[in-house]
Design a protein around this motif. Sequence first.
Motif, PDB file in Angstrom:
ATOM      1  N   TYR A 195       6.248   7.075  12.057  1.00 21.14           N
ATOM      2  CA  TYR A 195       7.315   6.719  11.129  1.00 21.14           C
ATOM      3  C   TYR A 195       7.758   5.288  11.415  1.00 21.14           C
ATOM      4  O   TYR A 195       8.130   4.964  12.546  1.00 21.14           O
ATOM      5  CB  TYR A 195       8.500   7.674  11.282  1.00 21.14           C
ATOM      6  N   GLY A 220      -2.198   7.632   4.436  1.00 18.04           N
ATOM      7  CA  GLY A 220      -0.982   6.859   4.257  1.00 18.04           C
ATOM      8  C   GLY A 220      -1.281   5.378   4.302  1.00 18.04           C
ATOM      9  O   GLY A 220      -2.440   4.953   4.315  1.00 18.04           O
ATOM     10  N   PRO A 221      -0.233   4.556   4.315  1.00 18.18           N
ATOM     11  CA  PRO A 221       1.167   4.980   4.463  1.00 18.18           C
ATOM     12  C   PRO A 221       1.764   5.563   3.181  1.00 18.18           C
ATOM     13  O   PRO A 221       1.382   5.172   2.089  1.00 18.18           O
ATOM     14  CB  PRO A 221       1.877   3.669   4.846  1.00 18.18           C
ATOM     15  N   PHE A 222       2.700   6.496   3.386  1.00 16.87           N
ATOM     16  CA  PHE A 222       3.501   7.049   2.311  1.00 16.87           C
ATOM     17  C   PHE A 222       4.903   6.461   2.403  1.00 16.87           C
ATOM     18  O   PHE A 222       5.411   6.223   3.501  1.00 16.87           O
ATOM     19  CB  PHE A 222       3.610   8.570   2.428  1.00 16.87           C
ATOM     20  N   ALA A 223       5.530   6.247   1.266  1.00 15.43           N
ATOM     21  CA  ALA A 223       6.922   5.816   1.258  1.00 15.43           C
ATOM     22  C   ALA A 223       7.817   6.980   1.667  1.00 15.43           C
ATOM     23  O   ALA A 223       7.499   8.142   1.381  1.00 15.43           O
ATOM     24  CB  ALA A 223       7.324   5.308  -0.128  1.00 15.43           C
ATOM     25  N   GLU A 278      10.223  -0.431   7.587  1.00 18.13           N
ATOM     26  CA  GLU A 278       9.625  -0.581   6.263  1.00 18.13           C
ATOM     27  C   GLU A 278       9.654   0.716   5.453  1.00 18.13           C
ATOM     28  O   GLU A 278       9.092   0.781   4.367  1.00 18.13           O
ATOM     29  CB  GLU A 278       8.188  -1.086   6.364  1.00 18.13           C
ATOM     30  N   GLN A 279      10.287   1.759   6.035  1.00 17.90           N
ATOM     31  CA  GLN A 279      10.492   3.027   5.326  1.00 17.90           C
ATOM     32  C   GLN A 279       9.171   3.665   4.874  1.00 17.90           C
ATOM     33  O   GLN A 279       9.009   4.067   3.721  1.00 17.90           O
ATOM     34  CB  GLN A 279      11.420   2.825   4.123  1.00 17.90           C
ATOM     35  N   THR A 280       8.209   3.740   5.790  1.00 15.20           N
ATOM     36  CA  THR A 280       6.925   4.393   5.493  1.00 15.20           C
ATOM     37  C   THR A 280       6.521   5.286   6.661  1.00 15.20           C
ATOM     38  O   THR A 280       7.014   5.141   7.786  1.00 15.20           O
ATOM     39  CB  THR A 280       5.800   3.366   5.255  1.00 15.20           C
ATOM     40  N   TYR A 281       5.599   6.211   6.374  1.00 18.82           N
ATOM     41  CA  TYR A 281       5.021   7.034   7.434  1.00 18.82           C
ATOM     42  C   TYR A 281       3.532   7.235   7.165  1.00 18.82           C
ATOM     43  O   TYR A 281       3.064   7.163   6.031  1.00 18.82           O
ATOM     44  CB  TYR A 281       5.739   8.387   7.552  1.00 18.82           C
ATOM     45  N   SER A 282       2.784   7.479   8.251  1.00 23.79           N
ATOM     46  CA  SER A 282       1.355   7.742   8.172  1.00 23.79           C
ATOM     47  C   SER A 282       1.029   8.967   9.005  1.00 23.79           C
ATOM     48  O   SER A 282       1.776   9.333   9.922  1.00 23.79           O
ATOM     49  CB  SER A 282       0.546   6.550   8.690  1.00 23.79           C
TER      50      SER A 282
END
Length: 256
Positions: free
Chosen positions: A57, A27-30, A61-65
């Motif tokens: 989460y 990630g990060p993934f959106a 910034e609305q991302t997760y890893s």
Amino acid sequence: MLVFIGVFWLTAKLALGSECISNCTVGPFAFGERFHLRDGQCEKHEIDSECTIRTIYKYHEQTYSVEFGQERSSADFIYLSSTPYLSYTKNHFCAEGADCVLENLQNEIDKMVARPYNAENIFSQVSEFIDNPKRDGSIECYTKTNQIAQCPLDYNCGLSYDFENEEIRASGCQYSPGHRARIFIYDSEYYKAFHVECTMDLCNDLTTLAKVRMIFADNRLTNATDGDVEPKTYNAAQKQTFSVLVFFSILFYFFK
């Protein structure tokens, strides 16, 4: 004979450990993007007693890893600050190999990214109790013995509350360069705590803590009754432990 084979397999598996993905961050993934491993990614494996996955989460910034091979922990961790910044960390572990911890991962991700946490909105609700953005000097803070201390500019007022034992663990001047107001929540199977750092005079008391807790509960970050984070981490190792106990209970019933 079948019983002996079953016991031997179980004993060998627990002794030898599991093949786990190690030391890899993806990630990060959106938010809305499905978790995936690219070809050649996270190929390093190690034998360990339990495989671990940590998901982080970041709602601001609305991302997760996703992190593999971290230190085993059953804790969930929430962090909110005045940036605004809001992160939610969940830990998982399982003694049945990498596939075990991956099985329910996408389901958890889908549920977590769907939660309507708004970092700016949540911090604005707590800010009137913990944040003075115009602070330019020392502030007064309560100590653990309820005395008043004068804290210099590089220190905030801090309060750490232990929900398991229902007591203040620490209170007073908290070193914090940049004097940023922030809140930590740590929730594990062994220890559960709420930590507040605030930048206003005499803000580190139980009245402030109660107001912050209510706001967190209203936003479904925590449970209103006991301060638990929502939702609780599910660890497949707990399920396996239960299965082992059931297995040996059956053996004892038939062969006692």
